[in-house]
Design an enzyme around this catalytic site. Structure first.
Site, short mmCIF file in Angstrom:
data_model
loop_
_atom_site.label_atom_id
_atom_site.label_comp_id
_atom_site.label_asym_id
_atom_site.label_seq_id
_atom_site.Cartn_x
_atom_site.Cartn_y
_atom_site.Cartn_z
N PHE A 153 6.51 -7.67 -0.65
CA PHE A 153 6.58 -9.06 -1.09
C PHE A 153 5.23 -9.62 -1.50
O PHE A 153 5.16 -10.60 -2.26
CB PHE A 153 7.17 -9.95 0.04
CG PHE A 153 6.17 -10.31 1.12
CD1 PHE A 153 5.28 -11.36 0.94
CD2 PHE A 153 6.10 -9.60 2.31
CE1 PHE A 153 4.36 -11.71 1.91
CE2 PHE A 153 5.17 -9.93 3.29
CZ PHE A 153 4.30 -10.99 3.09
N LYS A 177 12.58 -1.32 -7.44
CA LYS A 177 13.27 -2.08 -6.40
C LYS A 177 12.22 -3.02 -5.80
O LYS A 177 11.43 -2.63 -4.96
CB LYS A 177 13.81 -1.11 -5.33
CG LYS A 177 15.02 -1.61 -4.54
CD LYS A 177 14.80 -2.89 -3.77
CE LYS A 177 14.03 -2.72 -2.50
NZ LYS A 177 13.73 -4.03 -1.84
N GLU A 180 13.01 -8.10 -1.74
CA GLU A 180 14.10 -9.08 -1.84
C GLU A 180 13.61 -10.49 -1.51
O GLU A 180 14.34 -11.46 -1.70
CB GLU A 180 15.27 -8.68 -0.93
CG GLU A 180 14.96 -8.61 0.56
CD GLU A 180 14.39 -7.25 1.00
OE1 GLU A 180 13.53 -6.69 0.29
OE2 GLU A 180 14.79 -6.77 2.07
N SER A 230 4.94 -1.71 4.58
CA SER A 230 4.39 -1.55 5.93
C SER A 230 4.39 -0.07 6.32
O SER A 230 5.16 0.73 5.78
CB SER A 230 5.22 -2.36 6.91
OG SER A 230 6.57 -1.94 6.84
N CYS A 285 -3.05 -6.52 1.71
CA CYS A 285 -3.35 -5.28 2.45
C CYS A 285 -4.84 -5.01 2.47
O CYS A 285 -5.31 -4.17 3.22
CB CYS A 285 -2.61 -4.11 1.84
SG CYS A 285 -3.21 -3.74 0.20
N GLU A 385 -1.48 -4.77 12.85
CA GLU A 385 -1.66 -5.52 11.61
C GLU A 385 -1.00 -6.90 11.79
O GLU A 385 0.16 -6.99 12.19
CB GLU A 385 -0.98 -4.78 10.45
CG GLU A 385 -1.09 -5.53 9.13
CD GLU A 385 -0.48 -4.78 7.95
OE1 GLU A 385 0.56 -4.12 8.13
OE2 GLU A 385 -1.05 -4.88 6.84
#
Ligand code: NAD
Length: 499
Positions: A153, A177, A180, A230, A285, A385
């Protein structure tokens, strides 16, 4: 006024596609905390249709001349550059990052598009004449076929653009993909490709969740998977795709440290810590999560960081704020829980982002920038994280102690050293067990013509994103040994030719 949520479809065969099933997921405007759309979630039939369309488009796209492919790429680059403001607004409305940061993400994606426009040069093979008498050997770089991209995301435009410009330039067809949580950027990019002249089926957007991902991982016609997300999911993707015989690169999570030596310029360090810790609300990240302050600098540094934090404007990213909300309420609460954990474990909360006032709607998913001091390295707030606007100071006695801490973590994505000592910086770049290093640069994201990727549990697979590694990932090499018959050069020889 209430929004009436629209439905976000797939993009298959060059058009919107409502999908076969009836599962959907809500998409929020995080600054307002309201559902603005429902995205369709693919079922098995949708995966099959998306891959079949990409497979059907492959032979013609693979055989399209380099010159024609290049024209489409240049047109895509021009259209994206002209209309990047529209895309930035879409990103901000679904992700929450401020408009200028959304613009920055597009600029980094555009870099990869620009690199990809030079693909005819980058995909040239090698040629050796006369390896044996009258025999030549040369190599061809050919596309893989249908390639799958699964993205997170936090960069709904940039991360897909780390991969698809190169994949498409190399002659592959792509099934993307997207996350969402913020899928609209991908659909906007799909429509732009069509306008740029890309044939239908070469770029597909398959919206969905685990069902769509597993469908791609299992589909025999998907040749490769490029994943970013992740670490637990990256590991799952790597293992499953490998088991199914696919080429795979899976980029995972991070916990990036900034090592500050006593001779560093503390104003530069404070500015950098703010930018790298709180930009995009820490949902990067490559964000800096931990500042390792080699004593005696910690107190002076905390003072400078705190002064700067007081000037940050938190609010709706469309109103000129410095930092926006987090992606969802659930994620906001998870990030905030790490502040509680750190406190319980003995850390000092220097600046507390919980319950702050913002320039935005009360229902937005807010958490202000937070500074923690003396975070114990045994605390989950240190080892895990966090992926939010929480910056931890850990005090260390020496360079060696700081280096050992960085290397003891499970991640190896990015790190930075701040110092005016060239020898120390050089030693750090040589010794540290991390994939991307900044020297007086807090977020060392390599430019498009180098490659992006971490070490250890930040990257599964042996191929980084973009740069030459991207071209290698999206092509397979064929070696050709050829001899054009010469009547004087016949005869039987059961061994390998030697002259
Ligand atoms: P995520 O792992 O939750 O999701 C990433 C993708 O995987 C999404 O498309 C999602 O739909 C899919 N997915 C989620 N759960 C799944 C499951 N159980 N099975 C199959 N697919 C699943 O990550 P996120 O929350 O969207 O993104 C944040 C994470 O991504 C952070 O950990 C961050 O460090 C990482 N990230 C890494 C890089 C990098 O370059 N290393 C870059 C950006 C983000």
């Amino acid at each position: 006024m209430t929004d009436s949520p629209r439905t976000i479809p797939h993009w298959i065969d060059g058009a919107h596609d409502a999908g076969a099933g009836d599962r959907t997921a809500p998409v929020y405007d995080p600054a307002r905390g309201v559902v603005t759309a429902n995205v369709v979630l693919a079922d098995g039939d949708d995966v099959a249709r998306a891959v079949a369309s990409a497979k059907a488009a492959f032979p013609a796209w693979r055989d399209t001349s380099l010159a024609k492919r290049q024209t489409v790429l240049f047109r895509f680059r021009e259209l994206l550059n002209e209309r990047k403001g529209e895309l930035a607004e879409i990103i901000t409305s679904e992700h929450g990052k401020v408009l200028s940061d959304a613009g920055g993400e597009i600029a980094r994606g555009l870099e990869v598009v620009e690199l990809a426009t030079g693909f005819p040069h980058l995909l040239k093979g090698a040629y050796s004449e006369n390896v044996s008498t009258g025999v030549d050997v040369y190599s061809l770089k050919q596309p893989l076929g249908v390639v799958g991209i699964i993205s997170p995301f936090n960069f709904p435009a940039m991360v897909p653009m780390w991969f698809f410009p190169i994949a498409i330039a190399a002659g592959n067809t792509v099934v993307l993909k997207p996350s969402e949580k913020d899928p609209s950027a991908a659909l906007w990019l799909a429509a732009l490709w069509k306008e740029a002249g890309l044939p239908d089926g070469v770029f597909t957007v398959l919206n969905g969740d685990k069902v769509a991902v597993d469908g791609l991982l299992e589909h025999p016609d998907v040749a490769s998977i490029s994943f970013v997300g992740s670490t637990p999911i990256a590991q799952y993707i790597y293992e499953t795709a490998s088991k199914n015989g696919k080429r795979v690169q899976a980029l995972g999570g991070a916990k990036n440290h900034m090592l500050v030596l006593p001779d560093a310029d503390l104003d530069l360090v404070a500015d950098s810590a703010i930018n790298a810790g709180f930009g995009s609300a820490g949902e990067r990240c490559m964000a800096i999560s931990v500042v390792l302050a080699v004593e005696p600098v910690a107190d002076a540094l905390i003072e400078k960081i705190t002064e700067r934090m007081a000037t940050l404007r938190i609010g709706d990213g469309r109103r000129g704020s410095d930092m926006g909300p987090l992606i969802t309420e659930v994620h906001r609460d998870k990030v905030a829980s790490y502040i509680d954990i750190a406190e319980q474990d003995g850390a000092r909360v220097v600046v507390d982002g919980r319950g702050i006032e913002v320039d935005g709607e009360a229902d937005g998913f807010w958490l202000g920038p937070t500074l923690l001091d003396a975070v114990p390295t045994t605390s989950r707030a240190y080892t895990e994280e966090i992926f939010g606007p929480v910056l931890s100071i850990v005090r260390v006695a020496s360079y060696e102690e700081g280096l050992a801490l960085i290397d003891s973590g499970v991640f190896g994505n990015g790190t930075a050293i701040f110092t005016n000592d060239g020898g120390a910086a050089r030693r750090f770049q040589n010794e540290v067990q991390v994939g991307m290093i900044g020297i007086n640069v807090p977020i060392p994201v390599p430019v498009a013509y180098h490659s992006f990727g971490g070490w250890k549990k930040s990257l599964f697979g042996d191929s980084k994103a973009y740069g030459m590694q991207g071209f290698d990932f999206f092509t397979q090499e064929k070696a050709v040994t050829s001899r054009w018959l010469d009547p004087s050069h016949g005869g039987i020889n059961l061994g390998f030719p030697q002259n």
